[in-house]
Design a protein around this motif. Structure first.
Motif, PDB file in Angstrom:
ATOM      1  N   ALA A 197      52.344  16.539 -29.215  1.00  0.00           N
ATOM      2  CA  ALA A 197      53.468  17.457 -29.425  1.00  0.00           C
ATOM      3  C   ALA A 197      54.740  16.702 -29.800  1.00  0.00           C
ATOM      4  O   ALA A 197      55.485  17.112 -30.693  1.00  0.00           O
ATOM      5  N   LEU A 198      54.995  15.583 -29.131  1.00  0.00           N
ATOM      6  CA  LEU A 198      56.188  14.792 -29.437  1.00  0.00           C
ATOM      7  C   LEU A 198      56.101  14.205 -30.840  1.00  0.00           C
ATOM      8  O   LEU A 198      57.107  14.186 -31.580  1.00  0.00           O
ATOM      9  N   ALA A 199      54.917  13.714 -31.228  1.00  0.00           N
ATOM     10  CA  ALA A 199      54.752  13.176 -32.579  1.00  0.00           C
ATOM     11  C   ALA A 199      54.987  14.263 -33.629  1.00  0.00           C
ATOM     12  O   ALA A 199      55.631  14.030 -34.662  1.00  0.00           O
ATOM     13  N   PHE A 200      54.494  15.464 -33.349  1.00  0.00           N
ATOM     14  CA  PHE A 200      54.684  16.584 -34.273  1.00  0.00           C
ATOM     15  C   PHE A 200      56.164  16.941 -34.411  1.00  0.00           C
ATOM     16  O   PHE A 200      56.689  17.065 -35.529  1.00  0.00           O
ATOM     17  N   VAL A 201      56.847  17.088 -33.282  1.00  0.00           N
ATOM     18  CA  VAL A 201      58.253  17.496 -33.309  1.00  0.00           C
ATOM     19  C   VAL A 201      59.119  16.412 -33.944  1.00  0.00           C
ATOM     20  O   VAL A 201      60.015  16.697 -34.757  1.00  0.00           O
ATOM     21  N   PHE A 202      58.875  15.138 -33.576  1.00  0.00           N
ATOM     22  CA  PHE A 202      59.677  14.054 -34.138  1.00  0.00           C
ATOM     23  C   PHE A 202      59.494  13.958 -35.659  1.00  0.00           C
ATOM     24  O   PHE A 202      60.440  13.646 -36.390  1.00  0.00           O
ATOM     25  N   THR A 203      58.281  14.221 -36.136  1.00  0.00           N
ATOM     26  CA  THR A 203      58.055  14.216 -37.575  1.00  0.00           C
ATOM     27  C   THR A 203      58.806  15.361 -38.239  1.00  0.00           C
ATOM     28  O   THR A 203      59.437  15.187 -39.296  1.00  0.00           O
ATOM     29  N   LYS A 204      58.748  16.527 -37.638  1.00  0.00           N
ATOM     30  CA  LYS A 204      59.471  17.672 -38.179  1.00  0.00           C
ATOM     31  C   LYS A 204      60.977  17.438 -38.203  1.00  0.00           C
ATOM     32  O   LYS A 204      61.697  17.963 -39.073  1.00  0.00           O
ATOM     33  N   LEU A 205      61.476  16.653 -37.238  1.00  0.00           N
ATOM     34  CA  LEU A 205      62.909  16.385 -37.145  1.00  0.00           C
ATOM     35  C   LEU A 205      63.319  15.097 -37.861  1.00  0.00           C
ATOM     36  O   LEU A 205      64.458  14.652 -37.714  1.00  0.00           O
ATOM     37  N   SER A 206      62.403  14.519 -38.635  1.00  0.00           N
ATOM     38  CA  SER A 206      62.658  13.215 -39.251  1.00  0.00           C
ATOM     39  C   SER A 206      63.961  13.157 -40.031  1.00  0.00           C
ATOM     40  O   SER A 206      64.670  12.149 -40.021  1.00  0.00           O
ATOM     41  N   PHE A 207      64.279  14.246 -40.737  1.00  0.00           N
ATOM     42  CA  PHE A 207      65.400  14.208 -41.675  1.00  0.00           C
ATOM     43  C   PHE A 207      66.693  14.781 -41.100  1.00  0.00           C
ATOM     44  O   PHE A 207      67.701  14.823 -41.818  1.00  0.00           O
ATOM     45  N   ALA A 208      66.676  15.236 -39.856  1.00  0.00           N
ATOM     46  CA  ALA A 208      67.869  15.874 -39.295  1.00  0.00           C
ATOM     47  C   ALA A 208      69.092  14.948 -39.304  1.00  0.00           C
ATOM     48  O   ALA A 208      70.175  15.359 -39.743  1.00  0.00           O
ATOM     49  N   PRO A 209      68.998  13.676 -38.839  1.00  0.00           N
ATOM     50  CA  PRO A 209      70.185  12.808 -38.907  1.00  0.00           C
ATOM     51  C   PRO A 209      70.663  12.564 -40.338  1.00  0.00           C
ATOM     52  O   PRO A 209      71.872  12.525 -40.595  1.00  0.00           O
ATOM     53  N   THR A 210      69.715  12.406 -41.271  1.00  0.00           N
ATOM     54  CA  THR A 210      70.091  12.215 -42.676  1.00  0.00           C
ATOM     55  C   THR A 210      70.816  13.445 -43.219  1.00  0.00           C
ATOM     56  O   THR A 210      71.801  13.338 -43.951  1.00  0.00           O
ATOM     57  N   LEU A 211      70.353  14.623 -42.854  1.00  0.00           N
ATOM     58  CA  LEU A 211      70.986  15.864 -43.287  1.00  0.00           C
ATOM     59  C   LEU A 211      72.388  16.008 -42.709  1.00  0.00           C
ATOM     60  O   LEU A 211      73.305  16.500 -43.375  1.00  0.00           O
ATOM     61  N   ILE A 212      72.567  15.578 -41.478  1.00  0.00           N
ATOM     62  CA  ILE A 212      73.884  15.646 -40.852  1.00  0.00           C
ATOM     63  C   ILE A 212      74.882  14.771 -41.606  1.00  0.00           C
ATOM     64  O   ILE A 212      76.042  15.138 -41.785  1.00  0.00           O
ATOM     65  N   VAL A 213      74.413  13.613 -42.074  1.00  0.00           N
ATOM     66  CA  VAL A 213      75.316  12.669 -42.750  1.00  0.00           C
ATOM     67  C   VAL A 213      75.487  13.014 -44.223  1.00  0.00           C
ATOM     68  O   VAL A 213      76.615  13.180 -44.709  1.00  0.00           O
ATOM     69  N   LEU A 214      74.389  13.127 -44.970  1.00  0.00           N
ATOM     70  CA  LEU A 214      74.492  13.293 -46.421  1.00  0.00           C
ATOM     71  C   LEU A 214      74.828  14.727 -46.834  1.00  0.00           C
ATOM     72  O   LEU A 214      75.602  14.930 -47.774  1.00  0.00           O
ATOM     73  N   GLU A 215      74.237  15.713 -46.163  1.00  0.00           N
ATOM     74  CA  GLU A 215      74.534  17.102 -46.514  1.00  0.00           C
ATOM     75  C   GLU A 215      75.635  17.695 -45.643  1.00  0.00           C
ATOM     76  O   GLU A 215      76.031  18.843 -45.856  1.00  0.00           O
ATOM     77  N   ARG A 216      76.069  16.923 -44.637  1.00  0.00           N
ATOM     78  CA  ARG A 216      77.177  17.321 -43.760  1.00  0.00           C
ATOM     79  C   ARG A 216      76.909  18.650 -43.068  1.00  0.00           C
ATOM     80  O   ARG A 216      77.789  19.523 -42.953  1.00  0.00           O
ATOM     81  N   LEU A 217      75.681  18.820 -42.617  1.00  0.00           N
ATOM     82  CA  LEU A 217      75.288  20.050 -41.933  1.00  0.00           C
ATOM     83  C   LEU A 217      75.571  19.946 -40.444  1.00  0.00           C
ATOM     84  O   LEU A 217      75.524  18.866 -39.869  1.00  0.00           O
ATOM     85  N   PRO A 218      75.832  21.080 -39.777  1.00  0.00           N
ATOM     86  CA  PRO A 218      75.890  21.072 -38.308  1.00  0.00           C
ATOM     87  C   PRO A 218      74.503  20.858 -37.721  1.00  0.00           C
ATOM     88  O   PRO A 218      73.489  20.888 -38.430  1.00  0.00           O
ATOM     89  N   VAL A 219      74.455  20.664 -36.414  1.00  0.00           N
ATOM     90  CA  VAL A 219      73.209  20.237 -35.758  1.00  0.00           C
ATOM     91  C   VAL A 219      72.078  21.242 -35.968  1.00  0.00           C
ATOM     92  O   VAL A 219      70.987  20.875 -36.421  1.00  0.00           O
ATOM     93  N   ILE A 220      72.303  22.495 -35.628  1.00  0.00           N
ATOM     94  CA  ILE A 220      71.219  23.485 -35.701  1.00  0.00           C
ATOM     95  C   ILE A 220      70.759  23.680 -37.137  1.00  0.00           C
ATOM     96  O   ILE A 220      69.554  23.768 -37.417  1.00  0.00           O
TER      97      ILE A 220
END
Length: 344
Positions: A197-220
């Motif tokens: 489950a952790l491997a699945f979720v972490f893979t799904k969340l792989s791009f969240a930090p990149t999106l926060i920085v490059l696309e300037r999106l909020p967390v959710i």
């Protein structure tokens, strides 16, 4: 092809085809594994002063803070030996101080790695267009996104802690109410399921930090968009990410191994507080070198995977090629807005 008088055939080369645009570390087209790994090393070679410079600064500050917070109070008190917990006057306060110092050092390292990830993401984003960036410029781009990065990582860490605590609680209750063997029988599949489950979720969340920085999106919004980007290419994202982690681990382990062996020798054979502290410092040096060499590579793989997913799912290469066409005549920062998500 033509035939001359002697009957021999002459072959002309085929007409040239349009080659993909490559202004920077990658060609602006769908990427394969080789493209991603080469690009992850390529941006370090293209801008070593900023990439290795910012990594070295952040890693050394983090390691120094961790050592000071963990061992500074004990060293100033002249107490570097293991605390006495069984005698008539146990040194419980020393143990508590050491644990609290270790937690504070871990927190400092955690925050510094978040900052480093954000800075390297900006550097890779510029390197895609062949543009360099200074440490100061990277900081200006990241500092406004740091609260969101910290919030996302805190939320992610809280989720992991709650899941692990729930699993441990279920196993403990079964062991207490029934028996240890049944707890073991329940615990093995439960633990394996948790890892999956952790491997699945972490893979799904792989791009969240990149999106926060490059696309300037909020967390959710970043979490939702990361799930959407990974949805139709889960196994490819997981496989490349896992391979990158293994490569980074092998490099880091090979570099830090001599330092680790030297550290253990000093701690075991030294026989004094000074040599023990020297051994810990030596281990920290080896760990720092390993992180300096591998952190840029790992960050580069994540950002280039994200770029590849947008190219494959959103025809993002057309946007990037537009930016590449205007980049030579425009300021380097003009390409930063190309990463933003354009929604109707």
């Amino acid at each position: 092809m033509r035939s001359d008088a002697g009957g021999y055939h002459s072959y002309y080369p085929p007409p040239p085809y349009h080659l993909p645009i490559q202004p920077g570390i990658i060609a602006l087209r769908p990427l394969n594994l080789s493209d991603i790994f080469n690009g992850a090393f390529g941006y370090i070679r293209a801008n070593p002063k900023t990439t290795l410079g910012v990594t070295t600064i952040v890693v050394l500050i983090a390691q120094s803070l961790a050592l000071l917070l963990q061992f500074g109070p004990l060293a100033t008190s002249g107490i570097l030996e293991p605390p006495n917990l069984t005698g008539p006057d146990p040194d419980v306060s020393v143990l508590v101080g050491s644990v609290l110092g270790g937690l504070a050092g871990g927190l400092a390292t955690w925050i510094s790695m978040i900052l480093l990830s954000g800075l390297l993401t900006v550097i890779v984003g510029r390197a895609v267009f062949g543009s360099a960036i200074t440490i100061g410029e990277a900081w200006q781009r990241v500092k406004g996104r740091l609260p969101a990065l910290l919030g996302y990582t805190a939320l992610e860490s809280l989720g992991v802690v709650l899941l692990v605590a729930a699993v441990a609680g279920v196993i403990a209750v079964v062991a207490f109410v029934l028996n240890g063997w049944l707890a073991f029988a329940v615990g093995v599949p439960l633990v394996l399921g948790t890892v999956v489950a952790l491997a699945f979720v972490f893979t799904k969340l792989s791009f969240a930090p990149t999106l926060i920085v490059l696309e300037r999106l909020p967390v959710i919004a970043a979490i939702e968009r990361s799930f959407a980007l990974v949805r139709h290419d889960f196994w490819r994202v997981f496989g490349i990410r896992l391979l990158a982690v293994l490569v980074a681990g092998l490099i880091s382990g090979a570099v830090s191994m001599p330092f680790s062996l030297g550290s253990q020798a000093l701690i075991i054979m030294g026989g004094s507080a000074g040599t023990a502290l020297a051994g810990l410092v030596l281990a920290a040096v080896g760990s720092s070198i390993g992180q300096i060499l591998t952190a840029p590579f790992t960050a580069g793989v994540v950002v280039l995977q994200y770029t590849d997913r947008r190219i494959r799912s959103e025809a993002f290469d057309l946007v990037l090629q537009t930016g590449a066409g205007r980049a030579p005549a425009s300021p380097a920062e003009s390409t930063d807005d190309l990463w933003l998500t354009r929604r109707p």
